[in-house]
Design a protein around this motif. Sequence first.
Motif, mmCIF file in Angstrom:
data_model
loop_
_atom_site.group_PDB
_atom_site.id
_atom_site.type_symbol
_atom_site.label_atom_id
_atom_site.label_comp_id
_atom_site.label_asym_id
_atom_site.label_seq_id
_atom_site.Cartn_x
_atom_site.Cartn_y
_atom_site.Cartn_z
ATOM 1 N N GLU A 81 -6.235 12.662 -9.916
ATOM 2 C CA GLU A 81 -5.838 12.220 -11.264
ATOM 3 C C GLU A 81 -7.067 11.921 -12.127
ATOM 4 N N ALA A 82 -8.106 11.355 -11.528
ATOM 5 C CA ALA A 82 -9.325 11.083 -12.305
ATOM 6 C C ALA A 82 -9.911 12.401 -12.821
ATOM 7 N N LEU A 83 -9.885 13.431 -11.979
ATOM 8 C CA LEU A 83 -10.429 14.733 -12.407
ATOM 9 C C LEU A 83 -9.638 15.354 -13.540
ATOM 10 N N HIS A 84 -8.383 14.940 -13.675
ATOM 11 C CA HIS A 84 -7.610 15.401 -14.831
ATOM 12 C C HIS A 84 -8.201 14.859 -16.139
ATOM 13 N N SER A 85 -9.041 13.831 -16.069
ATOM 14 C CA SER A 85 -9.726 13.395 -17.298
ATOM 15 C C SER A 85 -10.583 14.539 -17.830
ATOM 16 N N TRP A 86 -11.073 15.376 -16.906
ATOM 17 C CA TRP A 86 -11.838 16.546 -17.319
ATOM 18 C C TRP A 86 -10.863 17.678 -17.683
ATOM 19 N N TYR A 87 -10.034 18.059 -16.712
ATOM 20 C CA TYR A 87 -9.150 19.216 -16.900
ATOM 21 C C TYR A 87 -7.768 18.760 -17.352
ATOM 22 N N GLN A 88 -7.663 18.423 -18.601
ATOM 23 C CA GLN A 88 -6.438 18.020 -19.303
ATOM 24 C C GLN A 88 -6.767 16.910 -20.280
ATOM 25 N N GLY A 89 -7.400 15.829 -19.793
ATOM 26 C CA GLY A 89 -7.725 14.728 -20.688
ATOM 27 C C GLY A 89 -8.717 15.133 -21.764
ATOM 28 N N ALA A 108 -11.739 21.156 -8.023
ATOM 29 C CA ALA A 108 -12.783 20.132 -8.098
ATOM 30 C C ALA A 108 -12.470 18.960 -7.164
ATOM 31 N N SER A 109 -11.175 18.664 -6.965
ATOM 32 C CA SER A 109 -10.786 17.594 -6.032
ATOM 33 C C SER A 109 -11.215 17.933 -4.617
#
Length: 614
Positions: free
Chosen positions: A354-362, A382-383
């Motif tokens: 979910e933190a990586l979604h800050s990059w890919y989506q956020g 990336a996860s």
Amino acid sequence: MKYNFIKKAFFPLIFVVTGHFSLAQGYWQQRVEYKMDVDFDVQNHQFQGSQSLKYTNNSPDTLYNVFYHLYFNAFQPESMMDVRSRTIEDPDGRVTDRIQKLDNSQVGYHKINELKQDGSDVDFIIEGTVIEVDLLKPILPGLSTTFSMTFESQVPIQIRRSGRNNKEGIDYSMAQWFPKLAEYDERGWHAHPYIGREFYAPWGDYEVNLTIDRDYVVAATGVLQNPNEIGYGYEDAGTEVKRKGKTLTWKFKAENVHDFVWAADPDYKHVVTDVPGGPVLHFFYQESPETKEWEKLPELSVKAFQYIEKNFGEYPFPHYSIIQGGDGGMEYPMATLITGHRSLRSLVGVTVHEALHSWYQGLLATNESYYAWMDEGYTSYASALTMMHLFGEEGEKVDWFNNGSYRGYYALVKSGKEEPMSTHSDTYETNSAYSRAAYSKGAVSIAQLGYIIGEEARNKTLLRYFNEWKFKHPDLNDFVRVAEKTSGLELDWYYDYWVNSTKTIDYGVGKVEEFDGNVLVEVVREGALPMPLDIVVTFKDGSKKSYYAPLSIMRGEKPNENELDRVVLPDWKWTHPTYNFQIEGDMDNIQSIEIDDTGLLADVNRENNTWTNK
Ligand SMILES: [Zn+2]
């Protein structure tokens, strides 16, 4: 008189024409500025809201309508989400027929009491989860208008993502909780009904004031503006001060985001830790035997953020909150809601994802309806690397992918239910075809890109893509162009096949014969999807040599990143089903010939990849 006429009539015309021309040249995106006051009643789970929304039309088009999403209306019997969940072949286990069974006190809703444009009432109709607004006056290119709205809402029992009383006892998981303007981009309006999946919204600033019973701790997107006023040590967790009054107003501000989430529970423990040189991390969870692994989460999250920032780009916001809530894991700007009763590996895994979604989506805010695989796939890729950094052994990379994303993709192909990744996320025939495409095939797309252009160029592509497209809405073409410019190779063919079709890769070693004192090897393309090939020849003396057959449509070769000597063969033209090359020397010298010894080529049938000299 005449002079005045000319001045009045022609000056604006010239201005509009030039403005239009320059806007049409490049990228543009709409902008929102929300100010919301919410008065929340924890007795009946309802709230009154007022919303002021300044909307700026940066498009080259004049807008005559706008649309809002009303996500909570999906949680009513016979809604599109309810019917879809009951009729799809493989329903989400969290939803199934639960919406149909909700009574009036359990459903979700938004009722719009008033909607004005620049102070005057506008006409609107509510169609399920969408408000259609007929504007009083059109919004011209480059101009802004302000909408003001009052609404009342009921928080549904938690069914999917949002709602009250999640299964771990978190009172309020408040995602997709407010009337939210739909996005307008070069494809037009994106006012898709909410049937359970995918979000896309304009970039902007949020100011949200939440008034709620004083016993509650609130976690949210943005930065808390009044920690002293509410007597809650937000920056200084644990130093809770005795609060006065029946309710407290929590004031949050978030800049340059495209959504706002919050959660509230009276029993949240709040832990804070700093990422050196990075954001402040906040953890909100209920202490219990089931959440004991949360004690180890801050240290591992710091390590994860450091690795992610180094490899995928700098996190630009001051805070990130990991909040127990919701029904699994879901990403929001500056925060995530995750369920918390987990083993350490699972807890860190969901946090990292979910933190990586800050990059890919956020930050790289692709339209999830059309490019879910660019969010979920890149995040999964990336996860896997981040988890390997935290828990893995050196040299495990290939196994990690083969055991996860590649296997998921192969299972999808085998299922016979694969649909092209260009399918709208809501309209896949099955949930499993959606998730395997978005997560597994999406992750393979990026791992395999490293196979095509080289790992270094792939890694540089990801960083450059982030730096050029953060805070925007990139689409597939924007990513492909970055990859092409970084690698110097043509890549449109790869995405044409990989995204828009379900064609697969299958190469095999065909005839191997002695010819004129050398060995002639035939390679056969059995699958419709063409790829450049790395063919490794192992000799009887144990030495190895790599033969590389690029595709003519790549217009170039990847660099040799292998420690083996490499022979670059002539280009393979994709129209040709077979390809021949020669290995110098005697047949007896050869032990084996293998197509792709790395496992990074997503070859759906590996049985024909190796020829062994018997
Ligand atoms: Zn995800």
